[in-house]
Write a protein that holds these residues in place. Structure first.
Motif, PDB file in Angstrom:
ATOM      1  N   ALA A  57      -4.373  11.195   4.961  1.00  0.00           N
ATOM      2  CA  ALA A  57      -2.993  11.684   5.055  1.00  0.00           C
ATOM      3  C   ALA A  57      -2.119  11.013   3.988  1.00  0.00           C
ATOM      4  CB  ALA A  57      -2.434  11.425   6.450  1.00  0.00           C
ATOM      5  N   TYR A  58      -2.318   9.722   3.790  1.00  0.00           N
ATOM      6  CA  TYR A  58      -1.572   8.973   2.774  1.00  0.00           C
ATOM      7  C   TYR A  58      -1.822   9.557   1.385  1.00  0.00           C
ATOM      8  CZ  TYR A  58      -0.177   5.004  -0.141  1.00  0.00           C
ATOM      9  OH  TYR A  58       0.404   4.208  -1.100  1.00  0.00           O
ATOM     10  N   PHE A  63       0.754  -0.422   5.135  1.00  0.00           N
ATOM     11  CA  PHE A  63      -0.210   0.636   4.850  1.00  0.00           C
ATOM     12  C   PHE A  63      -1.648   0.120   4.950  1.00  0.00           C
ATOM     13  CE2 PHE A  63       3.049   2.954   1.983  1.00  0.00           C
ATOM     14  CZ  PHE A  63       3.645   3.511   3.096  1.00  0.00           C
ATOM     15  N   ALA A  64      -1.884  -1.099   4.518  1.00  0.00           N
ATOM     16  CA  ALA A  64      -3.221  -1.690   4.592  1.00  0.00           C
ATOM     17  C   ALA A  64      -3.682  -1.815   6.041  1.00  0.00           C
ATOM     18  CB  ALA A  64      -3.235  -3.055   3.909  1.00  0.00           C
ATOM     19  N   GLY A 117      -6.675   2.827  11.206  1.00  0.00           N
ATOM     20  CA  GLY A 117      -6.765   4.278  11.320  1.00  0.00           C
ATOM     21  C   GLY A 117      -7.844   4.912  10.469  1.00  0.00           C
ATOM     22  N   GLY A 118      -8.456   4.114   9.593  1.00  0.00           N
ATOM     23  CA  GLY A 118      -9.514   4.647   8.737  1.00  0.00           C
ATOM     24  C   GLY A 118      -9.038   5.838   7.921  1.00  0.00           C
ATOM     25  N   VAL A 140      -2.130  -2.398  -0.828  1.00  0.00           N
ATOM     26  CA  VAL A 140      -1.180  -3.488  -1.080  1.00  0.00           C
ATOM     27  C   VAL A 140      -0.793  -3.502  -2.557  1.00  0.00           C
ATOM     28  CG1 VAL A 140      -0.880  -6.001  -1.103  1.00  0.00           C
ATOM     29  CG2 VAL A 140      -1.993  -4.899   0.850  1.00  0.00           C
ATOM     30  N   TRP A 141      -1.753  -3.350  -3.421  1.00  0.00           N
ATOM     31  CA  TRP A 141      -1.504  -3.347  -4.869  1.00  0.00           C
ATOM     32  C   TRP A 141      -0.704  -2.121  -5.284  1.00  0.00           C
ATOM     33  CZ3 TRP A 141      -3.249   0.130  -8.638  1.00  0.00           C
ATOM     34  CH2 TRP A 141      -3.088  -0.288  -9.958  1.00  0.00           C
ATOM     35  N   HIS A 142      -0.968  -0.996  -4.668  1.00  0.00           N
ATOM     36  CA  HIS A 142      -0.416   0.303  -5.038  1.00  0.00           C
ATOM     37  C   HIS A 142       1.038   0.501  -4.599  1.00  0.00           C
ATOM     38  CE1 HIS A 142       0.209   4.640  -4.155  1.00  0.00           C
ATOM     39  NE2 HIS A 142      -0.498   4.833  -5.251  1.00  0.00           N
ATOM     40  N   ALA A 143       1.400   0.007  -3.434  1.00  0.00           N
ATOM     41  CA  ALA A 143       2.678   0.325  -2.793  1.00  0.00           C
ATOM     42  C   ALA A 143       3.872  -0.186  -3.592  1.00  0.00           C
ATOM     43  CB  ALA A 143       2.705  -0.257  -1.388  1.00  0.00           C
TER      44      ALA A 143
END
Length: 119
Positions: A90-91, A76-77, A83-84, A64-67
């Protein structure tokens, strides 16, 4: 060094994918939650699962902070919690290519500044 990081991410992701597909095909795709929460009766499995879940929450907060946007970060969170490492590795691999291997840019995301003064 970034190449080694990418190889490790890709190898770990592939191994995890194989283990995940095997578990899903053997025990059923709907059983993952039953095993995760059912194992809480065993003290060491409860410790491991709690530790793992805390790590998932930490990674989710970082996403959340990064996006680039909060909405994308929340998406993404959720994907990283659900999805662990299948999602998270992959991200990170995509981010390593998107940032041309710039580790600071991978870690800081939207807070990265090429001048070196992050927010």
């Amino acid at each position: 060094m970034i190449q080694l990081f990418r190889i490790a991410l890709a190898a770990a992701w592939l191994r995890l994918l194989i283990v995940t597909v095997h578990a899903g095909q053997t025990l059923g795709w709907d059983k993952a939650g039953d095993f995760f929460f059912g194992d809480m009766a065993h003290p060491w499995r409860a410790q491991f699962n709690t530790d793992f879940f805390c790590m998932l929450l930490l990674i989710a907060m970082w996403m959340v902070w990064h996006a680039k946007s909060r909405l994308l970060g929340v998406l993404f969170a959720v994907l990283s919690i659900m999805g662990g490492c299948l999602f998270t590795f992959a991200y990170l691999l995509v981010q390593s290519f998107r940032t041309k291997g710039n580790t600071a840019a991978v870690l800081l995301g939207r807070h990265y500044s090429a001048r070196g003064d992050s927010q």
